[in-house]
Design a protein around this motif. Structure first.
Motif, PDB file in Angstrom:
ATOM      1  N   HIS A 138      -6.980   1.428  -9.114  1.00 23.57           N
ATOM      2  CA  HIS A 138      -6.121   0.513  -9.869  1.00 23.57           C
ATOM      3  C   HIS A 138      -5.218  -0.286  -8.937  1.00 23.57           C
ATOM      4  CE1 HIS A 138      -7.170   1.474 -13.973  1.00 23.57           C
ATOM      5  NE2 HIS A 138      -7.104   2.763 -13.704  1.00 23.57           N
ATOM      6  N   LEU A 139      -4.663   0.362  -7.918  1.00 24.73           N
ATOM      7  CA  LEU A 139      -3.815  -0.377  -6.994  1.00 24.73           C
ATOM      8  C   LEU A 139      -4.616  -1.469  -6.292  1.00 24.73           C
ATOM      9  CD1 LEU A 139      -1.032  -0.685  -5.666  1.00 24.73           C
ATOM     10  CD2 LEU A 139      -1.810   0.919  -3.899  1.00 24.73           C
ATOM     11  N   LEU A 140      -5.866  -1.170  -5.935  1.00 20.95           N
ATOM     12  CA  LEU A 140      -6.702  -2.194  -5.315  1.00 20.95           C
ATOM     13  C   LEU A 140      -6.914  -3.358  -6.261  1.00 20.95           C
ATOM     14  CD1 LEU A 140      -8.396  -2.957  -2.785  1.00 20.95           C
ATOM     15  CD2 LEU A 140     -10.377  -2.003  -3.996  1.00 20.95           C
ATOM     16  N   MET A 141      -7.247  -3.078  -7.523  1.00 19.86           N
ATOM     17  CA  MET A 141      -7.491  -4.177  -8.464  1.00 19.86           C
ATOM     18  C   MET A 141      -6.212  -4.960  -8.749  1.00 19.86           C
ATOM     19  SD  MET A 141      -9.515  -4.299 -12.063  1.00 19.86           S
ATOM     20  CE  MET A 141      -9.284  -5.625 -13.243  1.00 19.86           C
ATOM     21  N   MET A 142      -5.088  -4.275  -8.864  1.00 17.80           N
ATOM     22  CA  MET A 142      -3.827  -4.970  -9.128  1.00 17.80           C
ATOM     23  C   MET A 142      -3.500  -5.947  -8.006  1.00 17.80           C
ATOM     24  SD  MET A 142      -1.744  -1.645 -10.559  1.00 17.80           S
ATOM     25  CE  MET A 142      -0.134  -2.389 -10.859  1.00 17.80           C
ATOM     26  N   THR A 143      -3.622  -5.496  -6.760  1.00 18.51           N
ATOM     27  CA  THR A 143      -3.272  -6.360  -5.637  1.00 18.51           C
ATOM     28  C   THR A 143      -4.346  -7.420  -5.375  1.00 18.51           C
ATOM     29  OG1 THR A 143      -4.144  -4.663  -4.118  1.00 18.51           O
ATOM     30  CG2 THR A 143      -1.769  -4.671  -4.530  1.00 18.51           C
ATOM     31  N   PHE A 214     -12.791  -0.386 -11.665  1.00 20.60           N
ATOM     32  CA  PHE A 214     -11.670  -1.208 -11.211  1.00 20.60           C
ATOM     33  C   PHE A 214     -11.780  -1.597  -9.737  1.00 20.60           C
ATOM     34  CE2 PHE A 214     -10.437   1.439 -14.791  1.00 20.60           C
ATOM     35  CZ  PHE A 214     -10.128   0.449 -15.715  1.00 20.60           C
ATOM     36  N   PRO A 215     -12.110  -0.672  -8.824  1.00 23.63           N
ATOM     37  CA  PRO A 215     -12.277  -1.126  -7.435  1.00 23.63           C
ATOM     38  C   PRO A 215     -13.478  -2.042  -7.250  1.00 23.63           C
ATOM     39  CG  PRO A 215     -12.855   1.206  -7.654  1.00 23.63           C
ATOM     40  CD  PRO A 215     -12.186   0.798  -8.928  1.00 23.63           C
ATOM     41  N   ILE A 216     -14.527  -1.870  -8.046  1.00 20.00           N
ATOM     42  CA  ILE A 216     -15.682  -2.775  -7.938  1.00 20.00           C
ATOM     43  C   ILE A 216     -15.269  -4.192  -8.315  1.00 20.00           C
ATOM     44  CG2 ILE A 216     -17.934  -3.337  -8.936  1.00 20.00           C
ATOM     45  CD1 ILE A 216     -18.466  -0.303  -9.101  1.00 20.00           C
ATOM     46  N   ILE A 217     -14.498  -4.321  -9.395  1.00 15.25           N
ATOM     47  CA  ILE A 217     -14.013  -5.643  -9.797  1.00 15.25           C
ATOM     48  C   ILE A 217     -13.111  -6.220  -8.713  1.00 15.25           C
ATOM     49  CG2 ILE A 217     -12.601  -6.881 -11.493  1.00 15.25           C
ATOM     50  CD1 ILE A 217     -13.591  -4.838 -13.585  1.00 15.25           C
ATOM     51  N   ALA A 218     -12.249  -5.373  -8.143  1.00 11.12           N
ATOM     52  CA  ALA A 218     -11.367  -5.843  -7.074  1.00 11.12           C
ATOM     53  C   ALA A 218     -12.161  -6.393  -5.901  1.00 11.12           C
ATOM     54  CB  ALA A 218     -10.466  -4.699  -6.620  1.00 11.12           C
ATOM     55  N   ALA A 279     -15.006  -1.869 -21.434  1.00 10.86           N
ATOM     56  CA  ALA A 279     -14.069  -2.987 -21.415  1.00 10.86           C
ATOM     57  C   ALA A 279     -14.046  -3.691 -20.066  1.00 10.86           C
ATOM     58  CB  ALA A 279     -12.665  -2.496 -21.772  1.00 10.86           C
ATOM     59  N   TYR A 280     -14.461  -2.982 -19.000  1.00  2.54           N
ATOM     60  CA  TYR A 280     -14.448  -3.557 -17.654  1.00  2.54           C
ATOM     61  C   TYR A 280     -15.852  -3.635 -17.045  1.00  2.54           C
ATOM     62  CZ  TYR A 280      -9.489  -3.285 -18.310  1.00  2.54           C
ATOM     63  OH  TYR A 280      -8.232  -3.474 -18.827  1.00  2.54           O
ATOM     64  N   MET A 281     -16.739  -2.740 -17.437  1.00  2.00           N
ATOM     65  CA  MET A 281     -18.121  -2.826 -16.971  1.00  2.00           C
ATOM     66  C   MET A 281     -18.821  -4.061 -17.523  1.00  2.00           C
ATOM     67  SD  MET A 281     -21.317  -0.157 -17.352  1.00  2.00           S
ATOM     68  CE  MET A 281     -20.376   1.316 -16.978  1.00  2.00           C
ATOM     69  N   ASN A 282     -18.282  -4.636 -18.589  1.00  2.00           N
ATOM     70  CA  ASN A 282     -18.860  -5.864 -19.135  1.00  2.00           C
ATOM     71  C   ASN A 282     -18.892  -6.982 -18.099  1.00  2.00           C
ATOM     72  OD1 ASN A 282     -19.870  -7.381 -21.490  1.00  2.00           O
ATOM     73  ND2 ASN A 282     -17.976  -8.549 -21.285  1.00  2.00           N
ATOM     74  N   THR A 283     -18.132  -6.846 -17.041  1.00  2.00           N
ATOM     75  CA  THR A 283     -18.147  -7.843 -15.972  1.00  2.00           C
ATOM     76  C   THR A 283     -19.528  -7.992 -15.354  1.00  2.00           C
ATOM     77  OG1 THR A 283     -17.387  -6.090 -14.467  1.00  2.00           O
ATOM     78  CG2 THR A 283     -15.711  -7.579 -15.360  1.00  2.00           C
TER      79      THR A 283
END
Length: 541
Positions: A138-143, A214-218, A279-283
């Motif tokens: 999560h911290l990776l995706m946030m930043t 989340f890190p994959i999206i980041a 909700a996020y794998m839909n990416t």
């Protein structure tokens, strides 16, 4: 610049969508929570006292950050000065020791997450070096989101993510763990590779599908800034690893987790982690996510007599059992009544309740399931105590899972503070659209923005869009409490030419700008909406 009377603005502002009161209220609540003095966590207290469970501070802060992100990207893309400081403040809160210090004791491991373990491990305090992707991811995706949206390299600088471990009464002196966004990404990649690309552990020995999204999206956001394809290479290996292990259970739900040492998965028992993952794998896996919706949602979500409801785990599993064994209607009041009766006789389950409501509404918003989403939000507004405080909207905590009739009553701070707001602020395919079109490094120098307005001024911005066809920058504001304040919105990176500023349709300023120059207008903002439009009139010859 000079003020001259002139014709009224002819632009029809109704074609530009506005945030509604609830959406603005959720953003205001995010601001209220993020603006608390460090160490204050009003409304954010959790069921489990050591920040180890699913409604912990880290999850609330992450989803609020993603809510700010989708609001900015999809709904008010020309607003920087309202969204950027808020996201920055949420990242600051994420790095507070109260948020990540749980890891020292969690790193000891135990036989609940690692069956058969008889000896605890030597603990470590560094929250990023290995495992713990439920925080590091999560911290990776946030930043990464912050960097991508606002073209800001603050967290890409060496040491910009630093953590000081200095407990008052134990230890041999302070320890400092220094990272930046890219070194954090590398730490996560090393763990993925070590684990055969199945993902990084959250708790010791357990790999969850959802937490690794989340890190994959980041990585995708960082690829957009760096001109790389790290995310593409990771996904190729990640897909192959899960194809071998089997991500989808025969029930249609995703497995709860993978036991790394035991090399086996745990069958799912609830919709929660499946919904949040979707909700996020839909990416990157949209066709699969959408194809599984019906098989995953039935029994947990029903629409009976015009009312959409979400059902507690035991009730939903009984419902699915009755449907599967009796070929019953998936939205049948009689089946629901029997399922509730059967569930009432079952022993209590795990002592803490998942933040399932928040997981599910995020999923519904991403998949564009408007009827179901609107139905659950209507249910929340009717039954789950929507509360307005200092202009912010949230749903207060209630640990009771159901009432005597078996109807949903549970509300956790993850859902009530963060996820319901996210669902209202998101759009259909919201995460996917950002994945497909992330902003590239350098975009801030060429895009047209509105600066000079912050939530701390007491102003809610309901519109903030640049219309390139009309050459118009549109802003709509009001104060949350009705008081009157002076605001000075600044239009930045305007194309060269003759420009005019209109307030509520009246011309207040005009002049000639060179390319890249700014135009500002002082405006009185109160409890009624005020529209400010910066409009291009003619180009320079």
């Amino acid at each position: 610049m000079n003020i001259q009377p002139g014709p009224r603005l002819s632009l029809d502002l109704s074609k530009y969508e506005k945030l509604d009161a609830e959406q603005a209220g959720h953003l205001r609540h995010y601001h209220n929570l993020a603006s608390q003095m460090d160490g204050e966590w009003r409304h954010m207290g959790t069921q489990e006292p050591m920040q180890e469970f699913l409604d912990a501070y880290r999850y609330q802060l992450a989803i609020m950050t993603y809510g700010v992100g989708v609001a900015h990207y999809h709904r008010t893309p020309a607003l920087r000065s309202t969204h950027k400081p808020l996201m920055r403040r949420l990242i600051h809160k994420m790095m507070r020791r109260e948020v990540w210090s749980y890891w020292f004791s969690t790193s000891l491991s135990g036989n609940r997450t690692d069956p058969g373990r008889t000896q605890l491990r030597t603990p470590w305090a560094d929250p990023l070096v290995k495992e713990n992707v439920m925080y590091s991811g999560h911290l990776l995706m946030m930043t990464s989101l912050y960097g991508m949206l606002f073209d800001d390299d603050e967290f890409e600088k060496r040491g910009s993510l630093s953590f000081v471990w200095d407990p008052l009464f134990f230890g041999l002196g302070p320890e400092t763990f220094r990272y930046d966004n890219r070194s954090l990404q590398n730490a996560i990649l090393c763990e993925m590779e070590k684990n055969g690309w199945i993902g990084v552990c959250c708790e010791p020995n357990l790999v969850f599908v959802v937490c690794n999204q989340f890190p994959i999206i980041a990585m995708r956001y960082n690829d957009a800034r760096d001109g790389t394809d790290v995310s593409g290479r990771v996904l190729e290996k990640y897909r192959a690893a899960w194809d071998e292990k089997g991500m989808v259970d025969p029930s249609g739900l995703y497995v709860d987790w993978y036991f790394l040492r035991q090399d086996r998965t745990l069958a799912p028992s609830n919709i929660g982690w499946t919904a949040w993952a979707n909700a996020y794998m839909n990416t990157w896996n949209s066709d699969k996510v959408k194809s599984l919706y019906d098989s995953q949602s039935y029994g947990f979500i029903t629409k009976i007599d015009g009312e959409v409801q979400l059902h507690e785990e035991k009730i939903a599993l009984e419902y699915r059992k009755l449907v599967d064994t009796e070929d019953a209607d998936k939205n049948d009041a009689a089946v629901l009544a029997r399922a509730r009766g059967n569930a009432a006789a079952l022993p209590p389950s795990f002592p803490f309740s998942q933040p399932t409501f928040g997981y599910v509404v995020q999923w519904l918003s991403e998949l564009g399931k408007k009827e179901e989403l609107d139905g659950l939000l209507k249910y929340a507004d009717k039954h789950l105590q929507p509360t307005w405080e200092n202009g912010g909207l949230f749903y207060p905590r209630n640990d009771d899972r159901t009432n005597k009739a078996g109807e949903w009553t549970h509300m956790d701070p993850f859902s009530g503070n963060a996820a319901i707001g996210y669902a209202r602020l998101n759009v259909a395919d919201g995460q996917k659209r950002i994945w497909d079109n992330p902003r590239k490094r350098g975009h801030v120098a060429t895009h047209t923005w509105i600066d000079g307005i912050e939530l701390g001024q007491g102003i809610d911005c309901l519109r903030g869009v640049w219309d390139s066809e009309e050459s118009a920058l549109v802003l709509t504001m009001k104060t949350w409490d009705g008081r009157s304040v002076t605001a000075t919105p600044v239009a930045t990176n305007l194309p060269a030419g003759e420009w005019a500023a209109f307030v509520d349709g009246e011309l207040v300023q005009e002049g000639t700008l060179e390319r890249g120059c700014d135009l500002r207008a002082a405006v009185r903002v109160g409890g009624e909406e005020v529209d400010v439009v910066f409009k291009w009139i003619a180009g320079l010859s």
